[in-house]
Design an enzyme around this catalytic site. Structure first.
Site, short mmCIF file in Angstrom:
data_model
loop_
_atom_site.label_atom_id
_atom_site.label_comp_id
_atom_site.label_asym_id
_atom_site.label_seq_id
_atom_site.Cartn_x
_atom_site.Cartn_y
_atom_site.Cartn_z
N SER A 77 0.81 -1.23 0.00
CA SER A 77 0.00 0.00 0.00
C SER A 77 0.84 1.28 0.00
CB SER A 77 -0.95 0.03 1.19
OG SER A 77 -0.26 0.26 2.39
N LYS A 103 1.02 4.34 6.75
CA LYS A 103 0.28 5.25 5.88
C LYS A 103 0.90 6.65 5.94
CE LYS A 103 -2.67 2.05 4.99
NZ LYS A 103 -2.50 1.30 3.79
#
Length: 182
Positions: A38, A104
């Site tokens: 990700s 993230k």
């Protein structure tokens, strides 16, 4: 008797080392391994990082663009026991492999209004310059969010393949485990 003293000395030295390791891992710095794609191309699967836990320890907000480790279980409260159990030494001893922690990038802070239009992210009406993303978002990705107090909004750099605030919601400040330093 001399052998007993040497053994006791070694045991006490090991105990002190373990206690210091726990304190450093809970409050200061912790190693972390990226799991998944990700954050491609910035970070890669199985890449190792060092994470500063000072923002978590002293409850201050990371900056825009910072790469953070989050506890994605936003529907539950976190406490000191969670921090202790997440220490690498404890995880090694318990053989625990928890996949609830995500890497993230911070996109929004409290009060920010975030929008996704035509594959672009806007913060407070201004488009973000994001040279770090892997590829443009799919055009069908749209949304509008206002970040509440004591929360942040995070996204992965591989936007088309990231489970982030668009899916799991806003991240409470105490769910930000730390900030990437190396």
């Amino acid at each position: 008797m001399i052998l007993f003293r040497k053994i006791r000395s070694w045991i006490s030295s090991l105990a002190i080392a373990c206690i210091l390791s726990l304190i450093i891992g809970v409050f200061v710095i912790q190693p972390y391994r990226v799991d998944g794609h990700s954050m491609d191309p910035t970070l890669h699967d199985r890449q190792r990082l060092l994470v500063s836990k000072l923002s978590h320890t002293f409850s201050y907000y990371p900056d825009y663009g910072d790469i953070v480790i989050i506890d994605s279980r936003v529907d539950r409260k976190r406490g000191f026991v969670d921090d202790v159990l997440e220490n690498p030494l404890i995880q090694l001893l318990t053989n625990k492999d928890d996949r609830a922690f995500y890497v993230k990038r911070v996109i929004g802070k409290p009060g920010d209004v975030l929008e996704i239009k035509a594959g672009n992210v806007y913060r407070n009406g201004e488009p973000l310059d994001e040279p770090y993303i892997k590829e443009a978002m799919n055009n069908y990705t749209v949304g509008r969010w206002e970040v509440p107090a004591n929360h942040i909004f995070v996204m992965g750099d591989n936007r088309n393949h990231s489970e982030d605030s668009r899916a799991i919601g806003f991240i409470p400040l105490n769910h930000v485990i730390g900030k990437k330093v190396l």
